[in-house]
Design a protein around this motif. Structure first.
Motif, PDB file in Angstrom:
ATOM      1  N   ASP A   1      98.342 -23.716  53.470  1.00 55.85           N
ATOM      2  CA  ASP A   1      99.731 -23.657  53.499  1.00 55.85           C
ATOM      3  C   ASP A   1     100.499 -23.198  54.623  1.00 55.85           C
ATOM      4  OD1 ASP A   1      99.778 -24.037  50.672  1.00 55.85           O
ATOM      5  OD2 ASP A   1      99.747 -21.812  50.155  1.00 55.85           O
TER       6      ASP A   1
ATOM      7  N   ASN B   1      91.061 -14.743  50.135  1.00 56.28           N
ATOM      8  CA  ASN B   1      90.108 -15.477  49.136  1.00 56.28           C
ATOM      9  C   ASN B   1      89.163 -16.206  49.622  1.00 56.28           C
ATOM     10  OD1 ASN B   1      89.503 -16.991  46.989  1.00 56.28           O
ATOM     11  ND2 ASN B   1      91.428 -18.083  46.664  1.00 56.28           N
TER      12      ASN B   1
ATOM     13  N   SER C   1      93.259 -19.095  50.114  1.00 56.60           N
ATOM     14  CA  SER C   1      94.688 -18.405  50.211  1.00 56.60           C
ATOM     15  C   SER C   1      94.285 -17.084  50.803  1.00 56.60           C
ATOM     16  CB  SER C   1      95.310 -18.270  48.890  1.00 56.60           C
ATOM     17  OG  SER C   1      94.192 -17.417  47.940  1.00 56.60           O
ATOM     18  N   ALA C   2      95.482 -16.590  51.105  1.00 61.41           N
ATOM     19  CA  ALA C   2      95.557 -15.033  51.776  1.00 61.41           C
ATOM     20  C   ALA C   2      96.872 -14.563  51.604  1.00 61.41           C
ATOM     21  CB  ALA C   2      95.063 -15.106  53.401  1.00 61.41           C
ATOM     22  N   GLU C   3      96.886 -13.155  51.374  1.00 61.88           N
ATOM     23  CA  GLU C   3      98.414 -12.820  51.308  1.00 61.88           C
ATOM     24  C   GLU C   3      98.342 -11.443  51.968  1.00 61.88           C
ATOM     25  OE1 GLU C   3      96.864 -12.834  48.101  1.00 61.88           O
ATOM     26  OE2 GLU C   3      97.110 -15.088  48.044  1.00 61.88           O
TER      27      GLU C   3
ATOM     28  N   ASP D   1     103.262  -8.925  50.711  1.00 65.47           N
ATOM     29  CA  ASP D   1     103.621 -10.317  50.099  1.00 65.47           C
ATOM     30  C   ASP D   1     103.071 -10.444  48.695  1.00 65.47           C
ATOM     31  OD1 ASP D   1     105.187 -10.911  52.299  1.00 65.47           O
ATOM     32  OD2 ASP D   1     103.515 -11.889  53.297  1.00 65.47           O
ATOM     33  N   ILE D   2     102.392  -9.287  48.270  1.00 64.78           N
ATOM     34  CA  ILE D   2     101.444  -9.560  46.945  1.00 64.78           C
ATOM     35  C   ILE D   2     102.453  -9.219  45.804  1.00 64.78           C
ATOM     36  CG2 ILE D   2      99.733  -8.695  45.506  1.00 64.78           C
ATOM     37  CD1 ILE D   2      98.224  -8.217  48.419  1.00 64.78           C
ATOM     38  N   ASP D   3     102.536 -10.223  45.008  1.00 66.08           N
ATOM     39  CA  ASP D   3     103.246 -10.123  43.687  1.00 66.08           C
ATOM     40  C   ASP D   3     102.409  -9.435  42.633  1.00 66.08           C
ATOM     41  OD1 ASP D   3     104.470 -10.237  41.362  1.00 66.08           O
ATOM     42  OD2 ASP D   3     105.475 -12.291  41.858  1.00 66.08           O
TER      43      ASP D   3
ATOM     44  N   ARG E   1     102.528 -10.800  38.998  1.00 65.88           N
ATOM     45  CA  ARG E   1     101.680 -12.159  39.036  1.00 65.88           C
ATOM     46  C   ARG E   1     100.089 -11.771  38.936  1.00 65.88           C
ATOM     47  NH1 ARG E   1     102.166 -17.342  43.021  1.00 65.88           N
ATOM     48  NH2 ARG E   1      99.989 -18.029  42.322  1.00 65.88           N
ATOM     49  N   ALA E   2      99.645 -10.804  39.719  1.00 62.89           N
ATOM     50  CA  ALA E   2      98.272 -10.415  39.963  1.00 62.89           C
ATOM     51  C   ALA E   2      97.803  -9.835  38.398  1.00 62.89           C
ATOM     52  CB  ALA E   2      97.984  -9.431  41.080  1.00 62.89           C
TER      53      ALA E   2
ATOM     54  N   ALA F   1      97.444 -12.502  36.172  1.00 66.05           N
ATOM     55  CA  ALA F   1      96.348 -13.370  36.417  1.00 66.05           C
ATOM     56  C   ALA F   1      95.085 -12.365  36.044  1.00 66.05           C
ATOM     57  CB  ALA F   1      96.314 -13.507  37.854  1.00 66.05           C
TER      58      ALA F   1
ATOM     59  N   ARG G   1      94.715 -12.730  32.232  1.00 66.06           N
ATOM     60  CA  ARG G   1      94.321 -14.145  31.768  1.00 66.06           C
ATOM     61  C   ARG G   1      92.739 -14.158  32.225  1.00 66.06           C
ATOM     62  NH1 ARG G   1      98.583 -16.126  34.312  1.00 66.06           N
ATOM     63  NH2 ARG G   1      97.476 -16.811  35.996  1.00 66.06           N
TER      64      ARG G   1
ATOM     65  N   ARG H   1      89.670 -12.462  42.389  1.00 66.54           N
ATOM     66  CA  ARG H   1      91.023 -12.732  43.255  1.00 66.54           C
ATOM     67  C   ARG H   1      92.188 -11.717  42.704  1.00 66.54           C
ATOM     68  NH1 ARG H   1      90.021 -18.470  42.367  1.00 66.54           N
ATOM     69  NH2 ARG H   1      91.675 -18.445  40.815  1.00 66.54           N
TER      70      ARG H   1
ATOM     71  N   ARG I   1      93.919  -8.768  44.781  1.00 66.26           N
ATOM     72  CA  ARG I   1      95.355  -8.362  45.176  1.00 66.26           C
ATOM     73  C   ARG I   1      95.730  -7.221  44.935  1.00 66.26           C
ATOM     74  NH1 ARG I   1      95.236 -14.591  43.518  1.00 66.26           N
ATOM     75  NH2 ARG I   1      95.354 -15.434  45.734  1.00 66.26           N
TER      76      ARG I   1
HETATM   77  P1  ATP Z   1      97.551 -17.609  39.834  1.00 66.47           P
HETATM   78  O1  ATP Z   1      96.873 -17.542  38.378  1.00 66.47           O
HETATM   79  O2  ATP Z   1      98.705 -16.244  39.691  1.00 66.47           O
HETATM   80  O3  ATP Z   1      98.117 -18.615  40.431  1.00 66.47           O
HETATM   81  P2  ATP Z   1      95.453 -17.786  41.365  1.00 66.47           P
HETATM   82  O4  ATP Z   1      94.222 -16.733  41.829  1.00 66.47           O
HETATM   83  O5  ATP Z   1      94.913 -18.744  40.858  1.00 66.47           O
HETATM   84  O6  ATP Z   1      96.443 -16.942  40.860  1.00 66.47           O
HETATM   85  P3  ATP Z   1      95.372 -19.130  44.097  1.00 66.47           P
HETATM   86  O7  ATP Z   1      95.050 -20.397  43.810  1.00 66.47           O
HETATM   87  O8  ATP Z   1      94.376 -18.151  44.904  1.00 66.47           O
HETATM   88  O9  ATP Z   1      95.928 -18.129  42.691  1.00 66.47           O
HETATM   89  O10 ATP Z   1      96.803 -19.115  45.035  1.00 66.47           O
HETATM   90  C1  ATP Z   1      97.604 -19.971  44.933  1.00 66.47           C
HETATM   91  C2  ATP Z   1      98.815 -19.620  45.972  1.00 66.47           C
HETATM   92  O11 ATP Z   1      99.592 -18.610  45.179  1.00 66.47           O
HETATM   93  C3  ATP Z   1      98.450 -19.201  47.177  1.00 66.47           C
HETATM   94  O12 ATP Z   1      99.437 -19.472  48.049  1.00 66.47           O
HETATM   95  C4  ATP Z   1      98.413 -17.759  47.053  1.00 66.47           C
HETATM   96  O13 ATP Z   1      98.697 -17.043  48.172  1.00 66.47           O
HETATM   97  C5  ATP Z   1      99.666 -17.405  46.203  1.00 66.47           C
HETATM   98  N1  ATP Z   1      99.199 -16.340  45.315  1.00 66.47           N
HETATM   99  C6  ATP Z   1      98.708 -16.070  44.062  1.00 66.47           C
HETATM  100  N2  ATP Z   1      98.707 -14.971  43.595  1.00 66.47           N
HETATM  101  C7  ATP Z   1      99.782 -14.301  44.237  1.00 66.47           C
HETATM  102  C8  ATP Z   1     100.230 -13.204  43.950  1.00 66.47           C
HETATM  103  N3  ATP Z   1      99.782 -12.099  43.190  1.00 66.47           N
HETATM  104  N4  ATP Z   1     101.234 -12.762  45.099  1.00 66.47           N
HETATM  105  C9  ATP Z   1     101.519 -13.660  45.973  1.00 66.47           C
HETATM  106  N5  ATP Z   1     101.053 -14.669  46.252  1.00 66.47           N
HETATM  107  C10 ATP Z   1     100.051 -15.188  45.395  1.00 66.47           C
END
Ligand code: ATP
Length: 142
Positions: A16, A71, A88-90, A94-96, A99-100, A103, A106, A132, A136
């Motif tokens: 990205d 990641n 990916s890297a945050e 910037d970490i939500d 959402r984490a 995840a 899940r 992952r 986060r």
């Molecule tokens: P999710 O299931 O929430 O999508 P994931 O581990 O499958 O998590 P990735 O595939 O590693 O997500 O990342 C997809 C994009 O979303 C990347 O740009 C990553 O930086 C961003 N991202 C994922 N989770 C977060 C988070 N908790 N906060 C901020 N950005 C996130």
């Protein structure tokens, strides 16, 4: 290579784009073989990274380290430039977190289901997704 440099330039890039760039007196990463601290004038290195945090010391010693959830991927260091390339890297801010958390839940339920079904491939994927999410959460809550 410039002799006796006092800092290194760190750049973290993902598909990205660039997530981070700064100068630092010390960079700490976790490779698949363990923790690695890189100081100015370190010998060239290339190493695969674990799903973990990257810690970047500030030039001003009274300031907190920057922390980035990375990641996997790899680090390449030469001529006092460290480049980290990851899927990916945050940055910490910037970490939500919600959402984490989702995840993580899940991934845990996928792990339970895969164990019941003896689905090793799905189990391995879900375990990586869990790593992952936990990474986060750890970086965000620090
Ligand atoms: P999710 O299931 O929430 O999508 P994931 O581990 O499958 O998590 P990735 O595939 O590693 O997500 O990342 C997809 C994009 O979303 C990347 O740009 C990553 O930086 C961003 N991202 C994922 N989770 C977060 C988070 N908790 N906060 C901020 N950005 C996130």
């Amino acid at each position: 290579m410039a002799d006796n440099a006092k800092s290194i330039t760190v750049s973290i890039v993902t598909p990205d784009g660039q997530v981070y760039e700064n100068k630092t007196p010390m960079l700490i990463v976790r490779t698949i073989n363990g923790e690695l601290g890189i100081l100015p004038n370190h010998i060239p290195v290339i190493a695969s990274l674990a799903i973990d945090e990257v810690r970047i010391k500030q030039l001003e010693s009274d300031q907190e380290d920057d922390e980035i959830a990375v990641n996997g991927g790899f680090v390449e260091f030469s001529n006092n430039v460290a480049t980290i390339v990851a899927d990916s890297a945050e940055r910490q801010n910037d970490i939500d977190v919600a959402r984490a958390e989702n995840a993580r839940k899940r991934a845990e339920s996928r792990i339970r289901e895969a164990q019941q079904k003896h689905d090793d491939a799905e189990l391995a994927r879900a375990q990586v997704a869990l790593k992952r999410a936990v990474n986060r959460l750890r970086v965000a809550h620090r």
